[in-house]
Design a protein around this motif. Structure first.
Motif, mmCIF file in Angstrom:
data_model
loop_
_atom_site.group_PDB
_atom_site.id
_atom_site.type_symbol
_atom_site.label_atom_id
_atom_site.label_comp_id
_atom_site.label_asym_id
_atom_site.label_seq_id
_atom_site.Cartn_x
_atom_site.Cartn_y
_atom_site.Cartn_z
ATOM 1 N N TRP A 1 -24.063 -74.057 -60.142
ATOM 2 C CA TRP A 1 -25.257 -74.737 -59.750
ATOM 3 C C TRP A 1 -25.124 -76.048 -58.968
ATOM 4 O O TRP A 1 -23.764 -76.427 -59.021
ATOM 5 C CB TRP A 1 -26.039 -75.456 -61.097
ATOM 6 N N ALA B 1 -30.879 -79.587 -61.548
ATOM 7 C CA ALA B 1 -30.289 -78.606 -60.450
ATOM 8 C C ALA B 1 -31.309 -78.399 -59.409
ATOM 9 O O ALA B 1 -32.753 -78.134 -59.738
ATOM 10 C CB ALA B 1 -29.885 -77.275 -61.127
ATOM 11 N N ILE C 1 -28.188 -73.365 -56.151
ATOM 12 C CA ILE C 1 -27.280 -72.311 -56.574
ATOM 13 C C ILE C 1 -26.462 -71.434 -55.646
ATOM 14 O O ILE C 1 -27.344 -71.243 -54.616
ATOM 15 C CB ILE C 1 -28.135 -71.337 -57.711
ATOM 16 N N VAL D 1 -30.575 -77.994 -66.362
ATOM 17 C CA VAL D 1 -29.627 -76.864 -66.760
ATOM 18 C C VAL D 1 -28.861 -77.723 -67.903
ATOM 19 O O VAL D 1 -28.286 -78.527 -67.817
ATOM 20 C CB VAL D 1 -28.493 -76.638 -65.489
#
Length: 324
Positions: A162, A223, A226, A242
């Motif tokens: 992340w 986040a 990714i 997250v």
């Protein structure tokens, strides 16, 4: 590789529309119009086919361009998976995002979702309520990449990198009052592009909550990316929570509102099924789900099975918050 975990509201196979209807794009659109799906739900018929998707098709469906020039961010080497990283395609094609679908192939239903421009308001029991847009997030916070394990309550798991920043950094900007005990988070509400939001038996908009102490824990991220790129739509673009020591349903996607409060907030799954989805929802192999064991978990892609570890292996960071 596709997986399917059947839920009580999923249709039996004998009630699913025959694939031949979907094999022709024009016929498919006419069928969807006839049942009012396209007009009322904003679905893209071009993404509703049943064939196995390529990585390129998955990327095209979920890709977000805004902010892409900022990536990648430096990796924080303090965090390690302890097992192999998940293949990006496996993680991108097998997701939960109930606003769009109860299937796992959410990427097929997000084409009309526009996560930019975007704003996140922070209100409630704080000295400096503030609204952040994406430019603010990239300018005001120090983002980094972290290798985190992710554990779904359905027993599947993945290991993904992340990109984000500690939730505590955002809270520091608004200065919570001493009376703030919980943080409530809310996702977007737009039934035109998120067809499941047309079902009023669900407590939309999706909301989640954590204690202020949990939100201040350095492990908890907001986040934005990714795999070294902005979050795809099916992963909760443009900003999501997250919380790697909790079951995945706590990591709310596409956040638009954060509220500091002195009362435990009602949350989506806990409201629907409180006996199955607790407010705390910490990963714990010794506490089974009412319908399955949580003693083991399986990895997306490889289906390799591992023993479940309490707090998903992050006990050194979080266990002290739960000692009586």
């Amino acid at each position: 590789m596709n997986y399917f975990v059947r839920r009580p509201w999923d249709l039996p196979q004998n009630q699913i529309t025959d694939q031949s209807i979907y094999s022709n794009k024009t016929a498919r659109r006419e069928f969807l119009k006839s049942i009012g799906v396209i007009a009322g739900a904003g679905l893209s018929a071009s993404m509703l086919g049943c064939k196995k998707a390529t990585l390129e098709e998955i990327d095209a469906a979920g890709e977000v361009e805004e902010g892409k020039q900022n990536y990648p961010f430096p990796r924080n080497e303090k965090f390690e998976y302890g097992r192999a990283e998940s293949v990006r395609k496996d993680a991108a094609q097998y997701t939960n995002f109930y606003e769009f679908s109860t299937s796992k192939e959410v990427f097929r239903y997000v084409e009309d979702f526009e996560p930019t421009p975007w704003k996140v308001s922070v209100t409630g029991l704080c000295k400096n309520p503030k609204t952040f847009d994406l430019d603010d997030i990239y300018k005001e916070f120090t983002l980094e990449e972290r290798a985190y394990r992710h554990r779904c309550v359905e027993t599947w798991s993945m290991c993904v990198p992340w990109t984000g920043f500690p939730f505590s950094d955002l809270l520091a900007k608004v200065e919570p009052l001493a009376s703030a005990k919980y943080v409530r988070l809310v996702t977007f509400m737009d039934p035109k592009v998120a067809p499941m939001q047309q079902h009023d038996e669900y407590p939309w908009a999706y909301s989640e909550g954590v204690t202020i102490e949990e939100a201040m824990n350095p492990l908890m991220l907001l986040a934005t990316g990714i795999y070294g790129a902005p979050l795809p739509k099916q992963h909760g673009a443009p900003v999501r929570l997250v919380a790697p020591w909790k079951y995945g349903f706590k990591s709310i996607k596409s956040i638009v509102k954060i509220e500091l409060t002195d009362k435990q907030p009602a949350t989506f799954w806990n409201t629907l099924m409180p006996h199955e989805y607790g407010f705390e929802a910490n990963v714990d192999p010794e506490v089974p789900h009412p319908r399955w064991s949580q003693a083991t978990e399986w990895m997306l892609g490889s289906r390799e099975r591992f023993p479940t570890v309490k707090y998903n292996g992050y006990g050194d960071y979080v266990a002290s918050m739960y000692k009586s």
